[in-house]
Design an enzyme around this catalytic site. Structure first.
Site, PDB file in Angstrom:
ATOM      1  N   ARG A 196       0.851  -1.197   0.000  1.00  0.00           N
ATOM      2  CA  ARG A 196       0.000   0.000   0.000  1.00  0.00           C
ATOM      3  C   ARG A 196       0.881   1.239   0.000  1.00  0.00           C
ATOM      4  O   ARG A 196       1.769   1.369   0.838  1.00  0.00           O
ATOM      5  CB  ARG A 196      -0.855   0.040   1.276  1.00  0.00           C
ATOM      6  N   THR A 232      -1.255   7.566  -0.392  1.00  0.00           N
ATOM      7  CA  THR A 232      -2.571   7.465  -1.060  1.00  0.00           C
ATOM      8  C   THR A 232      -3.385   6.279  -0.534  1.00  0.00           C
ATOM      9  O   THR A 232      -4.578   6.191  -0.784  1.00  0.00           O
ATOM     10  CB  THR A 232      -2.395   7.258  -2.579  1.00  0.00           C
ATOM     11  N   ASP A 255       0.631  -3.748  11.996  1.00  0.00           N
ATOM     12  CA  ASP A 255       1.067  -4.068  10.638  1.00  0.00           C
ATOM     13  C   ASP A 255       1.419  -5.547  10.560  1.00  0.00           C
ATOM     14  O   ASP A 255       2.402  -6.001  11.146  1.00  0.00           O
ATOM     15  CB  ASP A 255       2.281  -3.194  10.274  1.00  0.00           C
ATOM     16  N   ASP A 278       4.972  -6.524   9.146  1.00  0.00           N
ATOM     17  CA  ASP A 278       6.057  -6.224  10.106  1.00  0.00           C
ATOM     18  C   ASP A 278       6.058  -7.202  11.270  1.00  0.00           C
ATOM     19  O   ASP A 278       7.118  -7.601  11.750  1.00  0.00           O
ATOM     20  CB  ASP A 278       5.910  -4.792  10.642  1.00  0.00           C
TER      21      ASP A 278
HETATM   22  C1  PRP Z   1      -1.126  -5.014   4.031  1.00  0.00           C
HETATM   23  C2  PRP Z   1      -1.940  -6.297   4.042  1.00  0.00           C
HETATM   24  C3  PRP Z   1      -2.746  -6.185   2.778  1.00  0.00           C
HETATM   25  C4  PRP Z   1      -3.015  -4.700   2.695  1.00  0.00           C
HETATM   26  C5  PRP Z   1      -4.412  -4.450   3.180  1.00  0.00           C
HETATM   27  O1  PRP Z   1      -0.029  -5.118   3.214  1.00  0.00           O
HETATM   28  O2  PRP Z   1      -1.146  -7.435   4.116  1.00  0.00           O
HETATM   29  O3  PRP Z   1      -2.077  -6.654   1.632  1.00  0.00           O
HETATM   30  O4  PRP Z   1      -2.066  -4.056   3.550  1.00  0.00           O
HETATM   31  O5  PRP Z   1      -4.749  -3.128   3.004  1.00  0.00           O
HETATM   32  P1  PRP Z   1      -5.913  -2.654   2.036  1.00  0.00           P
HETATM   33  O6  PRP Z   1      -7.083  -3.553   2.258  1.00  0.00           O
HETATM   34  O7  PRP Z   1      -6.157  -1.241   2.485  1.00  0.00           O
HETATM   35  O8  PRP Z   1      -5.400  -2.719   0.624  1.00  0.00           O
HETATM   36  P2  PRP Z   1       1.154  -4.022   3.249  1.00  0.00           P
HETATM   37  O9  PRP Z   1       0.908  -2.896   2.309  1.00  0.00           O
HETATM   38  O10 PRP Z   1       1.396  -3.622   4.681  1.00  0.00           O
HETATM   39  O11 PRP Z   1       2.387  -4.795   2.643  1.00  0.00           O
HETATM   40  P3  PRP Z   1       3.254  -5.995   3.256  1.00  0.00           P
HETATM   41  O12 PRP Z   1       2.393  -7.225   3.261  1.00  0.00           O
HETATM   42  O13 PRP Z   1       4.380  -6.090   2.270  1.00  0.00           O
HETATM   43  O14 PRP Z   1       3.705  -5.605   4.636  1.00  0.00           O
HETATM   44  N1  URA Z   2      -2.294  -3.538   6.735  1.00  0.00           N
HETATM   45  C1  URA Z   2      -1.940  -4.029   7.958  1.00  0.00           C
HETATM   46  O1  URA Z   2      -0.953  -4.780   8.067  1.00  0.00           O
HETATM   47  N2  URA Z   2      -2.690  -3.682   9.021  1.00  0.00           N
HETATM   48  C2  URA Z   2      -3.762  -2.883   8.924  1.00  0.00           C
HETATM   49  O2  URA Z   2      -4.420  -2.617   9.948  1.00  0.00           O
HETATM   50  C3  URA Z   2      -4.119  -2.391   7.654  1.00  0.00           C
HETATM   51  C4  URA Z   2      -3.362  -2.740   6.570  1.00  0.00           C
END
Ligand code: PRP
Ligand code: URA
Length: 209
Positions: A104, A108, A200, A203
């Site tokens: 994400r 944005t 997160d 993380d």
């Molecule tokens: C997180 C999660 C989803 C997304 C959800 O990924 O694992 O893929 O955010 O958010 P949304 O419904 O608003 O799209 P992140 O961007 O943190 O990436 P990562 O898995 O690489 O940590």
């Molecule tokens: N991605 C995450 O990992 N946690 C949240 O709460 C939203 C998006």
């Protein structure tokens, strides 16, 4: 929403309480993600059609049913979705795996796609997207669109925690897609994190913060 199925079980609430706790470390966090993912895949395959087979027990022969595992593919959304893969693969070990890389944009909140690799016969399979968090629903909707562009018609989404806003978006844009979630939380905060959520997920799985 008729496409959303929430696990409703005191043991899941118990496991989620440990998972959400900020004092829970990486090892236990990963193990719990795996364990809850196993329960989610059982729930998501409640409607699975079985092939009729005849087997012999030590006592007698019987007609029963077996799953054709070749009909399935899992699609983890990188990175955090990989944390659910071992759990679901332990239940359907012969499923194929496609990968979608997405993160994400932190300003944005829109998903950015950086990788997409699917098995050749993906359109013949029931495809199950796995990602622990469904927040705005942007990542899930983009993943569904990528898969539909490859001809996939049967898609389900498994997530550990979801937000009502994201579930609504998936339902509006893809009413044919069923979502299986361990819990529907309250709302999204201004940074589009799920409240109360678990922070997160990526993380916490990989220990990157
Ligand atoms: C997180 C999660 C989803 C997304 C959800 O990924 O694992 O893929 O955010 O958010 P949304 O419904 O608003 O799209 P992140 O961007 O943190 O990436 P990562 O898995 O690489 O940590
Ligand atoms: N991605 C995450 O990992 N946690 C949240 O709460 C939203 C998006």
């Amino acid at each position: 929403m008729e496409n959303v199925f929430e696990l409703n079980h005191p043991l899941i609430t118990h496991k989620l309480a440990i998972l959400r706790d900020k004092h829970t470390g990486t090892k236990e966090f990963r193990e719990l993600i795996g364990e809850i993912s196993q329960v989610l895949i059982y729930e998501a395959l409640k409607d699975a059609e079985l092939d009729e087979v005849e087997i012999e027990t030590p006592i007698q022969s019987m007609k029963t049913g077996k799953l054709n595992e070749d009909k399935y593919a899992f699609v983890p959304i990188l990175r955090a979705g990989m944390g659910m893969l071992d759990g679901v693969i332990s239940v359907i070990p012969n499923a194929k795996v496609a990968h979608i890389g997405m993160y994400r944009n932190e300003e944005t909140f829109e998903p950015v796609n950086y990788f997409f690799k699917v098995p050749k016969d993906i359109e013949k399979r029931e495809v199950i997207i796995i990602d622990p968090m469904l927040a705005t629903g942007g990542s899930a909707c983009d993943a569904i669109e990528l898969l539909k562009s490859k001809g996939v018609t049967k898609i389900k989404v498994l997530c550990i925690i979801s937000a009502p806003e994201g579930l609504e978006k998936v339902y509006k844009e893809h009413p044919d897609v069923k979502v299986y979630t361990a819990h529907i939380d309250e709302y999204l905060n201004p940074n589009r994190y799920i409240v109360p959520g678990l922070g997160d997920a990526g993380d916490r799985i990989y220990g990157t913060k």
